[in-house]
Write a protein that holds these residues in place. Structure first.
Motif, PDB file in Angstrom:
ATOM      1  N   GLY A  94      -1.793  -8.393  -6.012  1.00 25.38           N
ATOM      2  CA  GLY A  94      -1.011  -7.512  -5.151  1.00 25.38           C
ATOM      3  C   GLY A  94      -1.017  -6.041  -5.520  1.00 25.38           C
ATOM      4  N   GLU A  95      -1.934  -5.631  -6.405  1.00 26.58           N
ATOM      5  CA  GLU A  95      -2.027  -4.199  -6.713  1.00 26.58           C
ATOM      6  C   GLU A  95      -2.897  -3.467  -5.696  1.00 26.58           C
ATOM      7  OE1 GLU A  95      -2.843  -3.251 -10.979  1.00 26.58           O
ATOM      8  OE2 GLU A  95      -2.638  -5.421 -11.216  1.00 26.58           O
ATOM      9  N   ILE A  96      -3.654  -4.239  -4.906  1.00 28.20           N
ATOM     10  CA  ILE A  96      -4.491  -3.677  -3.842  1.00 28.20           C
ATOM     11  C   ILE A  96      -4.153  -4.422  -2.557  1.00 28.20           C
ATOM     12  CG2 ILE A  96      -6.873  -3.531  -2.966  1.00 28.20           C
ATOM     13  CD1 ILE A  96      -7.796  -3.211  -5.890  1.00 28.20           C
ATOM     14  N   ALA A  97      -4.028  -3.663  -1.458  1.00 26.97           N
ATOM     15  CA  ALA A  97      -3.658  -4.292  -0.175  1.00 26.97           C
ATOM     16  C   ALA A  97      -4.865  -4.683   0.664  1.00 26.97           C
ATOM     17  CB  ALA A  97      -2.755  -3.363   0.619  1.00 26.97           C
ATOM     18  N   THR A  98      -5.867  -3.784   0.748  1.00 21.18           N
ATOM     19  CA  THR A  98      -7.033  -4.088   1.596  1.00 21.18           C
ATOM     20  C   THR A  98      -8.330  -3.612   0.954  1.00 21.18           C
ATOM     21  OG1 THR A  98      -7.033  -1.973   2.835  1.00 21.18           O
ATOM     22  CG2 THR A  98      -5.677  -3.752   3.739  1.00 21.18           C
ATOM     23  N   MET A  99      -9.417  -4.347   1.252  1.00 19.23           N
ATOM     24  CA  MET A  99     -10.777  -3.932   0.893  1.00 19.23           C
ATOM     25  C   MET A  99     -11.688  -4.298   2.052  1.00 19.23           C
ATOM     26  SD  MET A  99     -11.766  -4.585  -3.042  1.00 19.23           S
ATOM     27  CE  MET A  99     -10.617  -5.486  -4.035  1.00 19.23           C
ATOM     28  N   VAL A 100     -12.530  -3.345   2.427  1.00 24.31           N
ATOM     29  CA  VAL A 100     -13.431  -3.561   3.560  1.00 24.31           C
ATOM     30  C   VAL A 100     -14.728  -4.185   3.038  1.00 24.31           C
ATOM     31  CG1 VAL A 100     -14.697  -2.394   5.405  1.00 24.31           C
ATOM     32  CG2 VAL A 100     -12.357  -1.705   4.854  1.00 24.31           C
ATOM     33  N   LEU A 101     -14.811  -5.515   3.159  1.00 23.99           N
ATOM     34  CA  LEU A 101     -15.943  -6.269   2.618  1.00 23.99           C
ATOM     35  C   LEU A 101     -16.191  -7.505   3.465  1.00 23.99           C
ATOM     36  CD1 LEU A 101     -15.053  -6.307  -1.205  1.00 23.99           C
ATOM     37  CD2 LEU A 101     -17.000  -5.115  -0.197  1.00 23.99           C
ATOM     38  N   GLY A 102     -17.390  -8.055   3.374  1.00 26.22           N
ATOM     39  CA  GLY A 102     -17.719  -9.283   4.079  1.00 26.22           C
ATOM     40  C   GLY A 102     -16.896 -10.464   3.582  1.00 26.22           C
TER      41      GLY A 102
ATOM     42  N   LEU B 222      -1.361   1.195   6.660  1.00 26.30           N
ATOM     43  CA  LEU B 222      -1.664   1.718   5.318  1.00 26.30           C
ATOM     44  C   LEU B 222      -0.537   2.639   4.847  1.00 26.30           C
ATOM     45  CD1 LEU B 222      -5.511   2.525   5.590  1.00 26.30           C
ATOM     46  CD2 LEU B 222      -4.438   0.486   4.614  1.00 26.30           C
ATOM     47  N   LYS B 223       0.020   3.393   5.795  1.00 24.28           N
ATOM     48  CA  LYS B 223       1.127   4.305   5.479  1.00 24.28           C
ATOM     49  C   LYS B 223       2.355   3.501   5.018  1.00 24.28           C
ATOM     50  CE  LYS B 223       3.493   8.311   7.522  1.00 24.28           C
ATOM     51  NZ  LYS B 223       4.911   8.100   7.791  1.00 24.28           N
ATOM     52  N   LEU B 224       2.669   2.433   5.746  1.00 22.85           N
ATOM     53  CA  LEU B 224       3.798   1.569   5.372  1.00 22.85           C
ATOM     54  C   LEU B 224       3.589   0.973   3.980  1.00 22.85           C
ATOM     55  CD1 LEU B 224       4.458  -0.439   8.680  1.00 22.85           C
ATOM     56  CD2 LEU B 224       6.064   1.125   7.553  1.00 22.85           C
ATOM     57  N   ILE B 225       2.365   0.537   3.717  1.00 22.15           N
ATOM     58  CA  ILE B 225       2.059  -0.062   2.413  1.00 22.15           C
ATOM     59  C   ILE B 225       2.279   0.972   1.307  1.00 22.15           C
ATOM     60  CG2 ILE B 225       0.182  -0.962   0.965  1.00 22.15           C
ATOM     61  CD1 ILE B 225      -0.907  -2.212   3.706  1.00 22.15           C
ATOM     62  N   LYS B 226       1.837   2.207   1.570  1.00 21.75           N
ATOM     63  CA  LYS B 226       2.000   3.255   0.559  1.00 21.75           C
ATOM     64  C   LYS B 226       3.490   3.545   0.315  1.00 21.75           C
ATOM     65  CE  LYS B 226       0.609   7.761  -1.011  1.00 21.75           C
ATOM     66  NZ  LYS B 226      -0.325   8.864  -0.967  1.00 21.75           N
ATOM     67  N   GLU B 227       4.278   3.568   1.405  1.00 24.66           N
ATOM     68  CA  GLU B 227       5.690   3.924   1.284  1.00 24.66           C
ATOM     69  C   GLU B 227       6.538   2.791   0.705  1.00 24.66           C
ATOM     70  OE1 GLU B 227       6.555   5.054   5.290  1.00 24.66           O
ATOM     71  OE2 GLU B 227       5.661   7.050   5.074  1.00 24.66           O
ATOM     72  N   LYS B 228       6.207   1.554   1.051  1.00 30.23           N
ATOM     73  CA  LYS B 228       7.124   0.458   0.740  1.00 30.23           C
ATOM     74  C   LYS B 228       6.676  -0.463  -0.390  1.00 30.23           C
ATOM     75  CE  LYS B 228       9.359   0.408   5.160  1.00 30.23           C
ATOM     76  NZ  LYS B 228       9.797  -0.336   6.326  1.00 30.23           N
ATOM     77  N   THR B 229       5.436  -0.300  -0.868  1.00 26.76           N
ATOM     78  CA  THR B 229       4.969  -1.180  -1.947  1.00 26.76           C
ATOM     79  C   THR B 229       4.322  -0.337  -3.051  1.00 26.76           C
ATOM     80  OG1 THR B 229       2.660  -1.527  -1.278  1.00 26.76           O
ATOM     81  CG2 THR B 229       4.332  -2.836  -0.115  1.00 26.76           C
ATOM     82  N   LYS B 230       3.935  -1.016  -4.119  1.00 28.26           N
ATOM     83  CA  LYS B 230       3.256  -0.315  -5.219  1.00 28.26           C
ATOM     84  C   LYS B 230       1.733  -0.441  -5.094  1.00 28.26           C
ATOM     85  CE  LYS B 230       6.811  -0.386  -8.817  1.00 28.26           C
ATOM     86  NZ  LYS B 230       7.957  -1.112  -8.233  1.00 28.26           N
ATOM     87  N   ALA B 231       1.279  -1.138  -4.062  1.00 29.90           N
ATOM     88  CA  ALA B 231      -0.158  -1.427  -3.947  1.00 29.90           C
ATOM     89  C   ALA B 231      -0.955  -0.207  -3.471  1.00 29.90           C
ATOM     90  CB  ALA B 231      -0.372  -2.587  -2.978  1.00 29.90           C
ATOM     91  N   VAL B 232      -2.224  -0.138  -3.880  1.00 28.99           N
ATOM     92  CA  VAL B 232      -3.162   0.819  -3.287  1.00 28.99           C
ATOM     93  C   VAL B 232      -3.458   0.304  -1.876  1.00 28.99           C
ATOM     94  CG1 VAL B 232      -5.511   1.752  -3.376  1.00 28.99           C
ATOM     95  CG2 VAL B 232      -4.242   1.369  -5.506  1.00 28.99           C
ATOM     96  N   PRO B 233      -3.159   1.095  -0.827  1.00 28.73           N
ATOM     97  CA  PRO B 233      -3.331   0.581   0.533  1.00 28.73           C
ATOM     98  C   PRO B 233      -4.780   0.144   0.845  1.00 28.73           C
ATOM     99  CG  PRO B 233      -1.959   2.551   0.539  1.00 28.73           C
ATOM    100  CD  PRO B 233      -2.497   2.422  -0.850  1.00 28.73           C
TER     101      PRO B 233
END
Length: 426
Positions: free
Chosen positions: A258-266, A161-172
């Motif tokens: 690609g504006e969101i990286a992950t969502m915790v869902l079924g 999540l840290k890498l995603i925040k640093e290297k992309t524009k997406a919400v981790p």
């Protein structure tokens, strides 16, 4: 069961060929009632069903506030519906509302998850498809962030999540905070996924006084590790800027582009994310990042289950059971929705689960004899409502993490106190 026939005895295409009736099928999928639904919609399924049973008319009713509406309809205890997706009802009440499909020992030979909606040896609900809980993610964002391997532990997940925040524009990690049900989804991971133990949910949890405490020997496992994963993501600043403004419908498109990286869902959410934009191939599904003794696990459970009204005529009950069997065996519904087929001998897995090849799928074992209602009672008395629609307690985790008002240990201690008292009282 007025029909005198059980689910295993129905031969599709033969049984009930002379029935002429109309049945009402009430469910939660408002999207599938639209002609614009990008997948196969209800109208299309019913047309297929009518090729085999032209004289059984199926009317579909859907509701966007389904969980509450279905309970209201149930409590009216009338014949205004024939089939419904079973809402949050205690197992001990199944026989007040629903027809048994057959003895669970017989049902197990023909369907998966036969004991999930069973009581006193009878099965009252048949899952529409099997789902396991994992994490929806955007493959392209992971690639941009330089993530080569999917995370297998909570630490690896936070690092990603840290890498995603640093290297992309997406919400981790997008919380979907505003949606009570989306927050409640976190409860799905605390049993098999976090412990590797099929007995945890229905046998260990309702008899353990402090199930939410950190496991001293394996702190990255058990329910504590699941809720801490959310707490840490929020506290570390890896979630959306203002959690009070999340929006479920638009989050699907954001995940797709690609504006969101992950969502915790079924896994049920995967087809919806794929259909929400022009990048369906960027949507992936991964196991929840917990490893128990070197292995990852996922619990397989039913999404929603079909229940048949006990207050309707014999003919309508039989027609309803035929339709449920057709949906389970012939319709292709589970596969179309990215779910695991419920017919017992169908071993196929949808492509959604390509990252689960090394994950062991386990089913929650039923409660011990004489303790069938214990989990429901402890759950209710503690007011924690685990897996029972209480998303508010998870929203509180987000608020505490964002405002640094309580630590995860303080929150879990409070849950343990409530749970311990309820276990004692019961």
């Amino acid at each position: 069961n007025k029909t005198g026939i059980t689910y295993p005895e129905i031969k599709l295409g033969e049984t009930g060929k002379d029935i002429k009736t109309t049945i009402t099928f009430m469910n939660n999928r408002t999207d599938m009632n639209l002609d614009t639904y990008p997948g196969k919609n209800w109208k299309s399924y019913i047309e297929d069903f009518n090729k085999m049973y032209p004289n059984i008319t199926v009317k579909v009713q859907t509701d966007s506030n389904y969980a509450d509406s279905a309970l209201t309809r149930l409590q009216a205890n009338n014949d205004s519906w024939d089939i419904m997706m079973i809402p949050a009802v205690d197992k001990s009440e199944f026989s007040n509302y629903f027809v048994p499909y057959g003895e669970t020992s017989e049902m197990e030979k023909v369907i998966k998850l036969a004991d999930e909606k069973a009581y006193d040896g009878q099965t009252y609900g048949i899952a529409n498809n099997g789902v396991t809980a994992g994490i929806v993610y955007n493959k392209k964002v992971f690639e941009e962030a330089g993530i080569k391997e999917l995370p297998k532990t909570p630490e690896e997940f936070q690092a990603d999540l840290k890498l995603i925040k640093e290297k992309t524009k997406a919400v981790p990690l997008y919380t979907n905070f505003v949606e009570d049900w989306a927050m409640g989804a976190w409860d799905q991971y605390i049993a098999g996924n976090a412990t590797g133990d099929p007995k945890f949910m229905n046998q260990v949890l309702p008899t353990t006084k402090e199930p939410f405490k950190k496991d001293a020997s394996a702190p990255d496992t058990h329910p504590y590790a699941v809720y801490k994963t959310l707490y840490d993501a929020v506290a570390n600043g890896y979630t959306e800027e203002d959690y009070s403004t999340t929006d479920w419908e638009s989050s699907k498109g954001k995940m797709n582009n690609g504006e969101i990286a992950t969502m915790v869902l079924g896994a049920w959410a995967v087809p919806q994310m794929k259909q929400a934009g022009d990048h369906p191939d960027d949507i992936g599904y991964m196991p929840f990042p917990i490893t128990v003794d070197g292995k990852q696990y996922a619990t397989i459970a039913g999404d929603y289950s079909y229940g048949i009204n006990k207050n309707i005529s014999k003919e309508k009950q039989e027609a309803s059971m035929i339709f449920v069997k057709w949906m389970t065996e012939d319709s292709g519904f589970a596969k179309n929705e990215g779910g695991i087929p419920i017919k017992a001998d169908d071993e196929s897995m949808p492509e959604t689960y390509e990252t689960f090849s090394d994950v062991e799928l386990i089913t929650d074992a039923p409660a011990k004899e004489g303790q069938e209602d214990l989990l429901a009672n402890v759950n209710s008395d503690s007011e924690l409502g685990i897996n029972n629609g209480n998303g508010k307690k998870i929203q509180d985790i987000v608020v505490d993490a964002a405002n640094r008002t309580r630590t995860i240990d303080q929150i879990m201690d409070e849950w343990n106190q409530k749970w311990a008292k309820a276990v004692e009282d019961n």
